[in-house]
Design an enzyme around this catalytic site. Structure first.
Site, short mmCIF file in Angstrom:
data_model
loop_
_atom_site.label_atom_id
_atom_site.label_comp_id
_atom_site.label_asym_id
_atom_site.label_seq_id
_atom_site.Cartn_x
_atom_site.Cartn_y
_atom_site.Cartn_z
N ARG A 1 -0.66 16.86 13.27
CA ARG A 1 0.17 16.00 12.42
C ARG A 1 0.68 16.70 11.17
O ARG A 1 0.32 17.80 10.84
CB ARG A 1 -0.62 14.75 12.02
N ASP A 2 1.54 15.95 10.48
CA ASP A 2 2.04 16.30 9.15
C ASP A 2 2.89 17.57 9.15
O ASP A 2 2.61 18.52 8.40
CB ASP A 2 0.89 16.45 8.15
N TRP B 1 3.81 8.45 10.60
CA TRP B 1 2.91 9.11 9.67
C TRP B 1 3.65 10.22 8.92
O TRP B 1 4.88 10.26 8.92
CB TRP B 1 1.70 9.66 10.43
N TRP C 1 0.84 -1.20 0.00
CA TRP C 1 0.00 0.00 0.00
C TRP C 1 0.87 1.25 0.00
O TRP C 1 1.70 1.44 0.88
CB TRP C 1 -0.89 -0.05 1.25
N TRP D 1 -9.65 9.53 0.55
CA TRP D 1 -10.02 8.82 1.77
C TRP D 1 -11.47 8.39 1.79
O TRP D 1 -11.87 7.57 2.62
CB TRP D 1 -9.69 9.67 2.99
N ASP E 1 0.65 8.73 1.42
CA ASP E 1 1.16 10.09 1.29
C ASP E 1 2.64 10.15 0.88
O ASP E 1 3.49 9.55 1.53
CB ASP E 1 1.07 10.82 2.63
#
Length: 519
Positions: A183-184, A106, A49, A320, A52
């Site tokens: 996040r990110d 992540w 899989w 998503w 991002d």
């Protein structure tokens, strides 16, 4: 983005075979391909899989790209690594940030620490990535990794360098839920103030931090936006860029879900300024880099050739709303997911004074062109089937018309005309409709038709359409508008046709370039 369209619009967009499709009891079931469905000129994972992409850095003359990878669809994983010299052909190097027990890695960002601000050596690659700290509440915090070999191997600090204060103090279920979205991180060097700036996505705003050494971070003012219907900020992006007129600008981007108000679920961006304390948008209404369904978690980075005036961009071609589902390549090739064509971005002043990012396919893609097929110009009133079949190509053309109400191109056309993906202009919209290419078992409805605004009075357009076994990307005119879609083409979906309803349209400058970067 508009998921529902009238029966009349479906008929107009379909060309030949539309009536037969609509009168049938349902969409035809297409057999899974017995041969490979792997993309020919898009980046795909060797297996498993892909999710991002992480903003690439340049070391040793190559772009170092990292991406989220897992052995199971929508499962926990870490960062895998690939290199590319030109943004088209990628070499895979495996995992660089592995999954630890119950401790996935992540999204985040890598930078080259040229000035040795973090004390790991000049030129060290420093990455900040989100991980869940608490094994029960799983609140998200930012961890530092460093590499001294150009980004091929990383070591990690054990504790976060940017803590989630909300997550650490939350006690009620509501507080915990609101605190989880932290996040990110994306990092940019602020040359005017000699410090790093980091933006982090939150559920209702973007948080900004500054640091002189990438270890110690100070919270600054948030970027709030009034329209919460746009959803939360994911995978934010922050950078400076010089426009075509020589002016310098700050840009804040983010992947956002605006489906509920009829706008994209892709990459929004704001032009603005950064003063060391806060980002101020010139207009709180964002612009969009893509209007399709499948251009999410995008990252941008400076071009090696013109780092101040050109940036490259790449995105995850999924959404998503249906990303956890299996896709045909699971069965045919053992992987799920691909990245978009690498784009080149330039910043230009538009009529009225606003600045916009314009997109073009990276120029090096032309180096992978094989056979080129010119097609004579055609005047079409109804439908015209081209004498060509293929699965991986660029179709470039101009369309002009006078009284026609709906004009466009069908790609991935089956021999009987019942299956196709339509790219056209109707009213004040330019659209890509993949509904007639849907396959039982992999249904993308109701997220089938994507559209972008266009002048209703326009009577011409230039299109560059990129088809690659399971995807379509459409660049319109100068690149202010792009629409990117994954499409589940069946084995026989290899034809192309033109259509025009309500009058004659002229199709000219038609060139088909076969593309293959898989060798």
């Amino acid at each position: 983005m508009i998921p529902e369209i009238s029966r009349r619009t479906v008929l107009q967009g379909a060309g030949t075979g539309a009536l037969a499709l609509l009168m049938s009891a349902g969409l035809p079931t297409a057999a899974r391909a017995e041969t490979s469905l792997r993309a020919k000129y898009h980046m795909t994972p060797p297996s498993g899989w892909l999710c991002d992409p992480q903003r690439p850095v340049t070391t040793n003359g190559a772009y170092q790209l990292y991406y989220l990878h897992s052995g199971q669809n929508n499962g926990p994983g870490g960062w895998d690594h690939a290199t590319t010299l030109d943004g088209v052909s990628f070499t895979h190097h495996g995992t660089v940030m592995p999954l630890e027990p119950d401790f996935p890695v992540w999204s985040g960002c890598a930078v080259v620490d040229t000035a040795n601000t973090a004390d790991y050596g000049a030129g060290a690659v420093i990455a900040l990535a989100t991980k869940p700290t608490d094994g029960i509440r799983k609140y998200q915090e930012q961890y530092l990794y460093w590499s001294t070999d150009g980004g091929f191997t990383f070591a990690a600090l054990p504790n976060p360098v940017i803590v989630n204060t909300d997550g650490r103090t939350a006690t009620t279920p509501a507080e915990i839920e609101n605190a989880e979205w932290f996040r990110d991180p994306k990092i940019h060097w602020d040359g005017a103030r000699d410090e790093w700036v980091c933006v982090i996505g939150r559920a209702r705003y973007a948080s900004f931090y500054t640091s002189s050494n990438l270890h110690d971070w100070t919270l600054k003012l948030n970027f709030d936006y009034p329209n919460h219907a746009l959803g939360g900020i994911e995978c934010p992006d922050l950078f400076e860029m010089t426009a075509g007129d020589g002016t310098r600008h700050w840009i804040l981007g983010a992947s956002m879900d605006a489906y509920s108000i009829g706008l994209p679920m892709t990459y929004a961006y704001w032009m603005g300024t950064w003063d060391g304390e806060q980002f101020t948008a010139q207009d709180l209404t964002p612009q969009w880099l893509d209007w399709g369904w499948d251009w999410y978690a995008a990252v941008t980075w400076p071009s090696k050739d013109a780092p101040e005036t050109r940036r490259l961009a790449i995105a995850w071609m999924n959404n998503w709303k249906y990303a956890a589902r299996d896709v045909p390549t699971d069965a045919s090739d053992g992987y799920n997911g691909q990245n978009s064509i690498t784009r080149e971005l330039r910043l230009e002043r538009q009529p009225g004074g606003a600045y916009s990012l314009l997109s073009s396919p990276v120029a090096s893609l032309a180096n992978y062109a094989g056979a080129t097929t010119p097609i004579p110009g055609q005047n079409v009133n109804g439908s015209f089937v081209l004498p060509y079949t293929g699965r991986a190509y660029e179709l470039e053309l101009d369309i002009s018309w006078d009284t026609a109400t709906n004009v466009g191109v069908s790609v991935g056309r089956s021999a009987d005309g019942t299956r196709h993906t339509n790219i056209g202009k109707y009213g004040n919209e330019i659209y890509v409709d993949r509904a007639p290419s849907d396959v039982n078992g992999y249904k993308l409805a109701p997220y089938s038709r994507a559209c972008a605004p266009i002048d209703a009075n326009a009577r011409s357009m230039h299109l560059r359409i990129f088809v690659d076994t399971q995807s379509v990307e459409v660049f319109v005119n100068a690149g202010h508008t792009v629409l990117s879609q994954q499409v589940h083409f069946a084995d026989g979906d290899t034809g192309i046709s033109f259509y025009s309803d309500g009058g004659t349209a002229t199709f000219s400058g038609i060139t088909i370039r076969e593309l293959d970067a898989s060798n």
